[in-house]
Scaffold this active site. Structure first.
Site, PDB file in Angstrom:
ATOM      1  N   THR A  39       9.430   4.512  -4.431  1.00 26.31           N
ATOM      2  CA  THR A  39      10.467   3.490  -4.298  1.00 26.31           C
ATOM      3  C   THR A  39      10.402   2.479  -5.432  1.00 26.31           C
ATOM      4  O   THR A  39      11.416   1.881  -5.799  1.00 26.31           O
ATOM      5  CB  THR A  39      10.323   2.795  -2.930  1.00 26.31           C
ATOM      6  OG1 THR A  39      10.529   3.782  -1.929  1.00 26.31           O
ATOM      7  CG2 THR A  39      11.333   1.690  -2.725  1.00 26.31           C
ATOM      8  N   GLU A  61     -16.998  11.009  24.374  1.00 17.55           N
ATOM      9  CA  GLU A  61     -16.507  11.696  25.577  1.00 17.55           C
ATOM     10  C   GLU A  61     -16.655  13.198  25.452  1.00 17.55           C
ATOM     11  O   GLU A  61     -16.527  13.923  26.430  1.00 17.55           O
ATOM     12  CB  GLU A  61     -15.037  11.334  25.826  1.00 17.55           C
ATOM     13  CG  GLU A  61     -14.838   9.922  26.346  1.00 17.55           C
ATOM     14  CD  GLU A  61     -13.398   9.683  26.752  1.00 17.55           C
ATOM     15  OE1 GLU A  61     -12.906  10.339  27.694  1.00 17.55           O
ATOM     16  OE2 GLU A  61     -12.746   8.827  26.112  1.00 17.55           O
ATOM     17  N   LYS A  71      -1.005   2.726   5.651  1.00 16.39           N
ATOM     18  CA  LYS A  71       0.367   2.217   5.771  1.00 16.39           C
ATOM     19  C   LYS A  71       0.671   2.003   7.245  1.00 16.39           C
ATOM     20  O   LYS A  71       0.474   2.900   8.066  1.00 16.39           O
ATOM     21  CB  LYS A  71       1.351   3.214   5.139  1.00 16.39           C
ATOM     22  CG  LYS A  71       2.786   2.699   5.094  1.00 16.39           C
ATOM     23  CD  LYS A  71       3.726   3.591   4.296  1.00 16.39           C
ATOM     24  CE  LYS A  71       5.134   3.004   4.272  1.00 16.39           C
ATOM     25  NZ  LYS A  71       6.083   3.773   3.459  1.00 16.39           N
ATOM     26  N   TYR A 102      18.584   4.517  -0.222  1.00 14.24           N
ATOM     27  CA  TYR A 102      18.334   4.555  -1.662  1.00 14.24           C
ATOM     28  C   TYR A 102      17.676   5.890  -1.990  1.00 14.24           C
ATOM     29  O   TYR A 102      17.334   6.673  -1.099  1.00 14.24           O
ATOM     30  CB  TYR A 102      17.406   3.401  -2.087  1.00 14.24           C
ATOM     31  CG  TYR A 102      16.004   3.570  -1.570  1.00 14.24           C
ATOM     32  CD1 TYR A 102      15.681   3.253  -0.249  1.00 14.24           C
ATOM     33  CD2 TYR A 102      15.005   4.114  -2.372  1.00 14.24           C
ATOM     34  CE1 TYR A 102      14.410   3.453   0.236  1.00 14.24           C
ATOM     35  CE2 TYR A 102      13.730   4.314  -1.885  1.00 14.24           C
ATOM     36  CZ  TYR A 102      13.435   3.982  -0.577  1.00 14.24           C
ATOM     37  OH  TYR A 102      12.184   4.188  -0.086  1.00 14.24           O
ATOM     38  N   THR A 143       4.890   4.806  -1.463  1.00 10.24           N
ATOM     39  CA  THR A 143       3.938   4.266  -0.485  1.00 10.24           C
ATOM     40  C   THR A 143       3.631   5.244   0.656  1.00 10.24           C
ATOM     41  O   THR A 143       2.617   5.098   1.326  1.00 10.24           O
ATOM     42  CB  THR A 143       4.480   2.952   0.121  1.00 10.24           C
ATOM     43  OG1 THR A 143       5.722   3.227   0.775  1.00 10.24           O
ATOM     44  CG2 THR A 143       4.666   1.893  -0.937  1.00 10.24           C
ATOM     45  N   ASP A 144       4.507   6.245   0.864  1.00  7.29           N
ATOM     46  CA  ASP A 144       4.331   7.111   2.045  1.00  7.29           C
ATOM     47  C   ASP A 144       2.973   7.813   2.057  1.00  7.29           C
ATOM     48  O   ASP A 144       2.310   7.901   3.092  1.00  7.29           O
ATOM     49  CB  ASP A 144       5.431   8.182   2.102  1.00  7.29           C
ATOM     50  CG  ASP A 144       6.785   7.612   2.481  1.00  7.29           C
ATOM     51  OD1 ASP A 144       6.872   6.401   2.758  1.00  7.29           O
ATOM     52  OD2 ASP A 144       7.763   8.382   2.495  1.00  7.29           O
TER      53      ASP A 144
HETATM   54  N1  ASP Z   1       9.457   7.510   0.470  1.00 10.26           N
HETATM   55  C1  ASP Z   1       9.023   6.592  -0.545  1.00 10.26           C
HETATM   56  C2  ASP Z   1       7.852   7.231  -1.257  1.00 10.26           C
HETATM   57  O1  ASP Z   1       6.806   7.335  -0.684  1.00 10.26           O
HETATM   58  C3  ASP Z   1       8.643   5.289   0.066  1.00 10.26           C
HETATM   59  C4  ASP Z   1       8.044   4.258  -0.859  1.00 10.26           C
HETATM   60  O2  ASP Z   1       7.711   4.495  -1.989  1.00 10.26           O
HETATM   61  O3  ASP Z   1       7.884   3.112  -0.387  1.00 10.26           O
HETATM   62  O4  ASP Z   1       8.009   7.642  -2.380  1.00 10.26           O
END
Ligand code: ASP
Length: 333
Positions: A13, A290, A165, A26, A92-93
């Site tokens: 992103t 457990e 995340k 986007y 971020t994924d």
């Molecule tokens: N889907 C995007 C990615 O991981 C989300 C992000 O970058 O925040 O490339």
């Protein structure tokens, strides 16, 4: 003379564009590395910058091919005396998986910093430019050396072992719930609280494997998500499809129902590595709580969530380690 920081771009992103600045949809991975650098002229205040495009994908499409190429390139660049640190821009994924993989596979004490963004580059209040600025500042900082691979997002410095995340859209998405932050960075001003507790980078037994080809082939490991009435035969489907190890994203403290437990124990007795992790976002998975891991032949992931446990298990299986040694790795890395 300012430090030289290399920016390796992989997409996400932070390189994403939306049609208008105020809409949630986007497309990730649209801008090239030079455009991202040019968008933040203040980077030149903190370091000499150069950039290289490794890939341009949403990180949901990150692959081990790209990851190994990225790792080898980092290990190659870090042998150069005139490179002081590296920033990897990334979606971020799956950032926590890439960060953890690099934490085990990078063979240098110099800073390697991942950063990204939750908002595309042309959004109102885009977070990418400041994240990139802060990431470059940390990469240029000699105090960031020997802290393992770090993630800089939203003014926080996270260790690769501990971050995860936690929110699908918030800029404050990354937390380090078990061990806390490594530090903070505010408009380039760094403060460190600790060194990572677990072994990493140069001291990792995996890091020398990603310097010279041939690089190890990583075996398939599947993650199975525990839930009410989980079908026990998911394990059989995974193994039939070629998995060499299984990570159970267990309920609570890495639990699973009786049927899954019996099937998993049978497979463990046949030499398949079964790692118990948890679908719960924070806390550790302990041995013999457990479930009697000693007699069932299971491994526990300790602090690693399922996605990171999978990466450690893949690297360990590539080395042909046995179950008890792999258990020790989960307390080491
Ligand atoms: N889907 C995007 C990615 O991981 C989300 C992000 O970058 O925040 O490339």
């Amino acid at each position: 003379m300012k430090s030289h920081v290399m920016i390796l771009a992989t997409g996400g992103t932070i390189a994403g564009i939306s049609q208008t600045p105020a809409q949630s949809d986007y497309c990730a991975g649209q801008m090239g590395v030079q455009d991202m650098i040019d968008a933040v002229p203040d980077l030149k205040q903190v370091a000499r910058i150069s950039g290289e495009q490794i890939a341009n994908v949403g990180s949901q499409d990150m692959s081990f091919d790209i990851l190994i190429h990225l790792t080898c390139r980092i290990n190659e660049l870090m042998t150069q005396d005139d490179i002081h640190g590296i920033v990897v821009t990334h979606g971020t994924d799956t950032m926590e998986e890439t960060a953890f993989f690099l934490n085990l596979a990078v063979n240098s004490p110099k800073p390697v910093i991942l950063t990204g963004a939750m908002r595309p580059a042309n959004a109102i209040s885009a977070d990418g430019p400041l994240n990139l600025f802060n990431a470059v500042a940390v990469a240029a900082d000699p105090d960031a050396r020997e802290r393992g691979v770090l993630v800089v997002m939203n003014d926080r410095i996270h260790g690769a072992h501990s971050l995860t995340k936690t929110n699908t859209t918030s800029v404050e998405t990354f937390l380090s719930p078990v061990n806390g932050l490594v530090g903070t960075v505010n408009y380039g001003k760094t403060a460190y609280f600790r060194f990572p507790f677990r072994r990493h980078t140069c001291l990792s037994e995996f890091s020398s494997r990603f310097c010279q080809p041939p690089h190890p082939a990583l075996p398939r490991v599947d993650i199975l998500y525990a839930c009410v009435d989980m079908p026990p035969d998911l394990i059989d489907f995974s193994l039939a499809a070629g998995a060499r190890g299984i990570v159970i994203a267990g309920d609570g403290n890495g639990n699973m129902n009786q049927g899954t437990m019996k099937n998993a124990a049978q497979k463990a007795a046949q030499g398949i590595c079964i790692v118990r992790s948890s679908r719960v976002p924070t806390g550790t998975v302990g041995r013999n709580v457990e479930l009697d891991d000693d007699s069932l032949g299971f491994i526990v992931s300790d602090e690693l969530n399922p996605a990171k446990a999978r990466i450690l298990l893949m690297l360990a299986l590539a080395k042909k380690y046995g179950t008890s040694h792999i258990q020790q790795l989960f307390y080491t890395y």
